[in-house]
Scaffold this motif. Sequence first.
Motif, PDB file in Angstrom:
ATOM      1  N   GLY A 191      80.542   9.437  28.240  1.00  0.00           N
ATOM      2  CA  GLY A 191      79.391  10.256  28.573  1.00  0.00           C
ATOM      3  C   GLY A 191      78.725  10.866  27.350  1.00  0.00           C
ATOM      4  N   GLU A 192      77.383  10.916  27.377  1.00  0.00           N
ATOM      5  CA  GLU A 192      76.639  11.330  26.196  1.00  0.00           C
ATOM      6  C   GLU A 192      75.377  12.089  26.603  1.00  0.00           C
ATOM      7  OE1 GLU A 192      76.762  11.231  21.994  1.00  0.00           O
ATOM      8  OE2 GLU A 192      78.092  10.136  23.363  1.00  0.00           O
ATOM      9  N   SER A 193      75.054  13.119  25.840  1.00  0.00           N
ATOM     10  CA  SER A 193      73.748  13.773  25.940  1.00  0.00           C
ATOM     11  C   SER A 193      72.948  13.412  24.699  1.00  0.00           C
ATOM     12  CB  SER A 193      73.902  15.295  26.016  1.00  0.00           C
ATOM     13  OG  SER A 193      74.547  15.690  27.201  1.00  0.00           O
ATOM     14  N   PHE A 194      71.716  13.002  24.898  1.00  0.00           N
ATOM     15  CA  PHE A 194      70.808  12.693  23.795  1.00  0.00           C
ATOM     16  C   PHE A 194      69.623  13.664  23.835  1.00  0.00           C
ATOM     17  CE2 PHE A 194      72.784   8.659  24.981  1.00  0.00           C
ATOM     18  CZ  PHE A 194      73.203   8.146  23.770  1.00  0.00           C
ATOM     19  N   THR A 195      69.249  14.203  22.682  1.00  0.00           N
ATOM     20  CA  THR A 195      67.972  14.879  22.539  1.00  0.00           C
ATOM     21  C   THR A 195      66.982  13.865  21.995  1.00  0.00           C
ATOM     22  OG1 THR A 195      69.053  16.980  22.028  1.00  0.00           O
ATOM     23  CG2 THR A 195      66.727  16.791  21.495  1.00  0.00           C
ATOM     24  N   ILE A 196      65.849  13.698  22.700  1.00  0.00           N
ATOM     25  CA  ILE A 196      64.846  12.711  22.304  1.00  0.00           C
ATOM     26  C   ILE A 196      63.511  13.436  22.193  1.00  0.00           C
ATOM     27  CG2 ILE A 196      63.777  10.505  22.860  1.00  0.00           C
ATOM     28  CD1 ILE A 196      66.205   9.950  24.679  1.00  0.00           C
ATOM     29  N   ALA A 197      62.988  13.525  20.983  1.00  0.00           N
ATOM     30  CA  ALA A 197      61.787  14.327  20.744  1.00  0.00           C
ATOM     31  C   ALA A 197      60.757  13.522  19.973  1.00  0.00           C
ATOM     32  CB  ALA A 197      62.143  15.597  19.971  1.00  0.00           C
TER      33      ALA A 197
ATOM     34  N   VAL B 197      65.906  15.764  27.279  1.00  0.00           N
ATOM     35  CA  VAL B 197      67.354  15.601  27.233  1.00  0.00           C
ATOM     36  C   VAL B 197      67.713  14.471  28.179  1.00  0.00           C
ATOM     37  CG1 VAL B 197      69.600  16.626  27.744  1.00  0.00           C
ATOM     38  CG2 VAL B 197      67.842  17.991  26.617  1.00  0.00           C
ATOM     39  N   LEU B 198      68.370  13.450  27.648  1.00  0.00           N
ATOM     40  CA  LEU B 198      68.843  12.313  28.428  1.00  0.00           C
ATOM     41  C   LEU B 198      70.360  12.365  28.495  1.00  0.00           C
ATOM     42  CD1 LEU B 198      68.732   9.398  29.705  1.00  0.00           C
ATOM     43  CD2 LEU B 198      68.702   8.528  27.345  1.00  0.00           C
ATOM     44  N   GLU B 199      70.916  12.363  29.712  1.00  0.00           N
ATOM     45  CA  GLU B 199      72.374  12.312  29.881  1.00  0.00           C
ATOM     46  C   GLU B 199      72.744  11.016  30.577  1.00  0.00           C
ATOM     47  OE1 GLU B 199      73.633  16.906  29.487  1.00  0.00           O
ATOM     48  OE2 GLU B 199      73.498  16.178  31.570  1.00  0.00           O
ATOM     49  N   LEU B 200      73.791  10.371  30.040  1.00  0.00           N
ATOM     50  CA  LEU B 200      74.084   8.993  30.420  1.00  0.00           C
ATOM     51  C   LEU B 200      75.584   8.752  30.380  1.00  0.00           C
ATOM     52  CD1 LEU B 200      72.170   5.928  28.992  1.00  0.00           C
ATOM     53  CD2 LEU B 200      74.635   6.049  28.686  1.00  0.00           C
ATOM     54  N   ILE B 201      76.094   7.985  31.351  1.00  0.00           N
ATOM     55  CA  ILE B 201      77.501   7.603  31.354  1.00  0.00           C
ATOM     56  C   ILE B 201      77.629   6.208  31.958  1.00  0.00           C
ATOM     57  CG2 ILE B 201      78.019   8.649  33.622  1.00  0.00           C
ATOM     58  CD1 ILE B 201      80.765   9.459  32.429  1.00  0.00           C
ATOM     59  N   GLY B 202      78.591   5.437  31.467  1.00  0.00           N
ATOM     60  CA  GLY B 202      78.801   4.088  31.960  1.00  0.00           C
ATOM     61  C   GLY B 202      79.392   4.057  33.350  1.00  0.00           C
ATOM     62  N   LYS B 203      79.619   2.822  33.860  1.00  0.00           N
ATOM     63  CA  LYS B 203      80.100   2.640  35.224  1.00  0.00           C
ATOM     64  C   LYS B 203      81.523   2.102  35.285  1.00  0.00           C
ATOM     65  CE  LYS B 203      75.475   1.699  37.078  1.00  0.00           C
ATOM     66  NZ  LYS B 203      74.665   0.726  37.859  1.00  0.00           N
ATOM     67  N   GLY B 204      82.212   2.100  34.160  1.00  0.00           N
ATOM     68  CA  GLY B 204      83.575   1.613  34.168  1.00  0.00           C
ATOM     69  C   GLY B 204      83.672   0.123  33.922  1.00  0.00           C
ATOM     70  N   ALA B 205      84.862  -0.423  34.153  1.00  0.00           N
ATOM     71  CA  ALA B 205      85.148  -1.803  33.765  1.00  0.00           C
ATOM     72  C   ALA B 205      84.497  -2.843  34.665  1.00  0.00           C
ATOM     73  CB  ALA B 205      86.656  -2.024  33.743  1.00  0.00           C
ATOM     74  N   LYS B 206      84.160  -2.478  35.898  1.00  0.00           N
ATOM     75  CA  LYS B 206      83.717  -3.481  36.861  1.00  0.00           C
ATOM     76  C   LYS B 206      82.206  -3.644  36.945  1.00  0.00           C
ATOM     77  CE  LYS B 206      87.824  -2.980  39.780  1.00  0.00           C
ATOM     78  NZ  LYS B 206      88.324  -2.698  41.153  1.00  0.00           N
ATOM     79  N   GLU B 207      81.456  -2.684  36.421  1.00  0.00           N
ATOM     80  CA  GLU B 207      79.994  -2.755  36.511  1.00  0.00           C
ATOM     81  C   GLU B 207      79.356  -2.533  35.148  1.00  0.00           C
ATOM     82  OE1 GLU B 207      77.919  -0.897  39.740  1.00  0.00           O
ATOM     83  OE2 GLU B 207      79.811  -0.447  40.768  1.00  0.00           O
ATOM     84  N   LYS B 208      78.354  -3.347  34.848  1.00  0.00           N
ATOM     85  CA  LYS B 208      77.630  -3.210  33.593  1.00  0.00           C
ATOM     86  C   LYS B 208      76.539  -2.157  33.735  1.00  0.00           C
ATOM     87  CE  LYS B 208      74.805  -6.467  32.104  1.00  0.00           C
ATOM     88  NZ  LYS B 208      74.288  -7.739  31.536  1.00  0.00           N
TER      89      LYS B 208
END
Length: 553
Positions: A158-164, A171-182
């Motif tokens: 999981g990651e928070s990005f500041t994009i200006a 603020v963009l917050e993003l996390i993957g879906k694990g091993a089974k989903e891209k």
Amino acid sequence: MKITSLLAVIVATVLTLWNSPHAKACSDLIVGKGASKDGSIMISYAADSHTLYGELYHWPAQHWAKGAMRQIIEWDTHKPLGYIPEVPYTYNVIGNMNEHQLAITESTWGGRKELSIPNGIMDYGSLIQVTLQRAKTAREAIKVMTNLVKEYGYHSSGESFTIADKNEVWVLELIGKGAKEKGAVWVAMRIPDNAISAHANQARIQQIKFKDPENCLYSPDVISFARKMGYFKGKDKDFSFQKAYNPWTKDNLRGCEARVWAFFNRFAEGMDKHLALAMGDVNQSPMPLYVIPKQKLSVADVRDMMRDHYEGTPMTMCEDIGAGPYKVPYRWRPMSWKHEGKTYFNERAIATQQTGFVLVAQLRNYLPDEVGGVLWFGVDDANTAVFTPMYASMKQTPECYRVGNGDMMNFSWTSAFWIHNWVANMAYHRYDQMIKDIRPVQKELEQGFDTMLAQIDQKAVGLLKTSREEAINYLTEYSSQVANGATARWKQLGEYLLVKYMDGNRKKEENGRFKDNGYGLSETPDFPGYDAEYYKQIVEQTGEHFLSEGGEH
């Protein structure tokens, strides 16, 4: 300039080697253009890591041949992850800002462990560097980043990005879906122009504004995926991205959200009501994503906030026994420790000793892009760093900020990173005394840069009218002069501190010089010893073991 596909791959591989093992411990502060004194957008970043060398990265603008591929190398490990096609043209990038006044920073929060299993090749560091080379605006950057993850998969947690950009900040917050989903689930929120915000290794976005695409963007499955995984069962309107993907713990609040609180508390009213949350009470209501400051902030305000150790709050690091006799606002790692079967923790402030580089990105829409984007850049701990103005259009980085001029395993007297570490590590051992000598030099340099900035801007804008190349050469030369000059001045400061505080003494001074005894030798120095509280602790621990019967020695 056309180059062969093979050469393109080689060059792209070299350019991605900005990577270095990176701790999950960064702090990002955000100031909207209506909340700043000069109408600029500002974002800050501390790349905190025990193994990251402080370098100012540079990717020149580049034409790429058809079919050229770019190798993706993970920032944290240097592990090659795969290849993606290059675009026909990439932009000039200095550190975390490109030539179009787009800046991107980050903080890692990890989140649900089962979702951090890599299923793709785009790690968070590569997302930043690739996007800065491909996007001109914040909204375009969000699209580039989320499309890259969708197409090539996400490799980080999981990651928070500041994009200006020069007009708005998200603020963009993003996390993957694990091993089974891209791919990944994500949400992005625009920070209002008159507000300040922050994130520091803890997801912060709560409810999603589904019907407000001007201020909120999100992946279509951000809620349905949480339902499928069992993270959420309520109504869509009650969904919280933070609660679903990065649930609070006491330690995460105290070590991460507390840094956000410290920023809000300094510049906004009414933050006392969130103190319990900052100190680890998971039963409290969340802090807002952004607040309206009681005053407009300057670049100097943001720089100084990056030096915060919770001074003036219940979490201050300068007053408990851990600060020692010299009031040192640092605690050496590890972050936690045990005593008689119980686990305790050290405070984690915005300023910390293990920092590769720090920055304040200043984005100004009232100036041409060649002049408007300034990266106030420093190396090592923000508290004892000097922020120097680096223009994002410059052609090359200053020598003192380049890797090769020293690295993490090799000291160099011309490396800004090593010079600043040398001074800081001296100060850690006599902090309350040495910081009084460090601050005036730091302020003199930074205030000088602040004063000169308008003149440099004006000169560069004038040069742009006749020659863009000449203007950029001028900004490149100026940026190099201030960085190399500040490093030389910091080396002089280190020499002065070593002489003044040698062997626990403190030399006397007069008219800016060390006093002599009238015959060419040093006058007898002061013996400052320790403070009364430290002597009290010695007596309480040792009783009469050191009791003198003959008076003073």
